[in-house]
Design a protein around this motif. Structure first.
Motif, PDB file in Angstrom:
ATOM      1  N   TYR A   7       0.852  -1.182   0.000  1.00  0.00           N
ATOM      2  CA  TYR A   7       0.000   0.000   0.000  1.00  0.00           C
ATOM      3  C   TYR A   7       0.889   1.234   0.000  1.00  0.00           C
ATOM      4  O   TYR A   7       1.760   1.376   0.863  1.00  0.00           O
ATOM      5  CB  TYR A   7      -0.902   0.042   1.246  1.00  0.00           C
ATOM      6  CG  TYR A   7      -1.901  -1.074   1.294  1.00  0.00           C
ATOM      7  CD1 TYR A   7      -3.136  -0.942   0.656  1.00  0.00           C
ATOM      8  CD2 TYR A   7      -1.624  -2.263   1.959  1.00  0.00           C
ATOM      9  CE1 TYR A   7      -4.066  -1.968   0.700  1.00  0.00           C
ATOM     10  CE2 TYR A   7      -2.547  -3.297   1.997  1.00  0.00           C
ATOM     11  CZ  TYR A   7      -3.760  -3.148   1.369  1.00  0.00           C
ATOM     12  OH  TYR A   7      -4.678  -4.164   1.402  1.00  0.00           O
ATOM     13  N   GLN A  13       3.140   7.090  -5.276  1.00  0.00           N
ATOM     14  CA  GLN A  13       2.904   6.117  -6.341  1.00  0.00           C
ATOM     15  C   GLN A  13       3.620   6.546  -7.619  1.00  0.00           C
ATOM     16  O   GLN A  13       3.958   7.718  -7.793  1.00  0.00           O
ATOM     17  CB  GLN A  13       1.398   5.962  -6.582  1.00  0.00           C
ATOM     18  CG  GLN A  13       0.685   5.345  -5.396  1.00  0.00           C
ATOM     19  CD  GLN A  13      -0.822   5.271  -5.558  1.00  0.00           C
ATOM     20  OE1 GLN A  13      -1.370   5.679  -6.576  1.00  0.00           O
ATOM     21  NE2 GLN A  13      -1.494   4.762  -4.546  1.00  0.00           N
ATOM     22  N   ILE A  41      -5.722  -8.657  -4.947  1.00  0.00           N
ATOM     23  CA  ILE A  41      -5.841  -7.343  -5.587  1.00  0.00           C
ATOM     24  C   ILE A  41      -7.272  -7.150  -6.078  1.00  0.00           C
ATOM     25  O   ILE A  41      -7.825  -8.023  -6.756  1.00  0.00           O
ATOM     26  CB  ILE A  41      -4.875  -7.227  -6.791  1.00  0.00           C
ATOM     27  CG1 ILE A  41      -3.433  -7.530  -6.375  1.00  0.00           C
ATOM     28  CG2 ILE A  41      -4.964  -5.845  -7.409  1.00  0.00           C
ATOM     29  CD1 ILE A  41      -2.466  -7.627  -7.558  1.00  0.00           C
ATOM     30  N   ASN A  45      -7.859  -2.356  -9.652  1.00  0.00           N
ATOM     31  CA  ASN A  45      -6.552  -1.772  -9.322  1.00  0.00           C
ATOM     32  C   ASN A  45      -5.525  -2.195 -10.376  1.00  0.00           C
ATOM     33  O   ASN A  45      -4.685  -3.062 -10.153  1.00  0.00           O
ATOM     34  CB  ASN A  45      -6.120  -2.214  -7.923  1.00  0.00           C
ATOM     35  CG  ASN A  45      -4.860  -1.521  -7.459  1.00  0.00           C
ATOM     36  OD1 ASN A  45      -4.117  -0.950  -8.240  1.00  0.00           O
ATOM     37  ND2 ASN A  45      -4.616  -1.592  -6.153  1.00  0.00           N
ATOM     38  N   SER A  48      -1.587  -2.148  -9.616  1.00  0.00           N
ATOM     39  CA  SER A  48      -1.068  -3.290  -8.859  1.00  0.00           C
ATOM     40  C   SER A  48      -1.033  -4.547  -9.721  1.00  0.00           C
ATOM     41  O   SER A  48      -0.067  -5.319  -9.670  1.00  0.00           O
ATOM     42  CB  SER A  48      -1.906  -3.544  -7.605  1.00  0.00           C
ATOM     43  OG  SER A  48      -1.679  -2.530  -6.665  1.00  0.00           O
TER      44      SER A  48
END
Length: 85
Positions: A7, A13, A41, A45, A48
């Motif tokens: 996370y 990010q 996941i 997303n 990811s």
């Protein structure tokens, strides 16, 4: 077997930090005697999913509409990605 979740705050990010974290975890697996790594996941997303795909994880399971973060929101699909080392 172990499960990994990464996370990152939005401000951090897209800077390679997720890849660095995953590289570190992978580098520790032999000494920890872990042969299988899983990650869960949400299917929306995509960042990811791309990270784990790039690192040779495979989609092992897709669970339809199993999670609801806020009671008024629609239910989310969850995917289980895995890799044997």
């Amino acid at each position: 077997m172990a499960e990994l979740s990464i996370y990152l705050d939005q401000n951090y990010q897209h800077q390679g930090i997720g890849q660095q974290a995953l590289n570190f975890v992978i580098s520790q697996l032999v000494s920890l005697k872990i042969e299988t790594l899983l990650t869960f996941i949400f299917s929306n997303n995509q960042a990811s999913i791309k990270l784990f795909q790039k690192n040779n994880f495979e989609l092992w399971e897709h669970l339809t509409a199993v999670a609801q973060m806020v009671p008024t929101d629609p239910k989310l699909d969850l995917e289980i990605w895995g890799r044997h080392f």
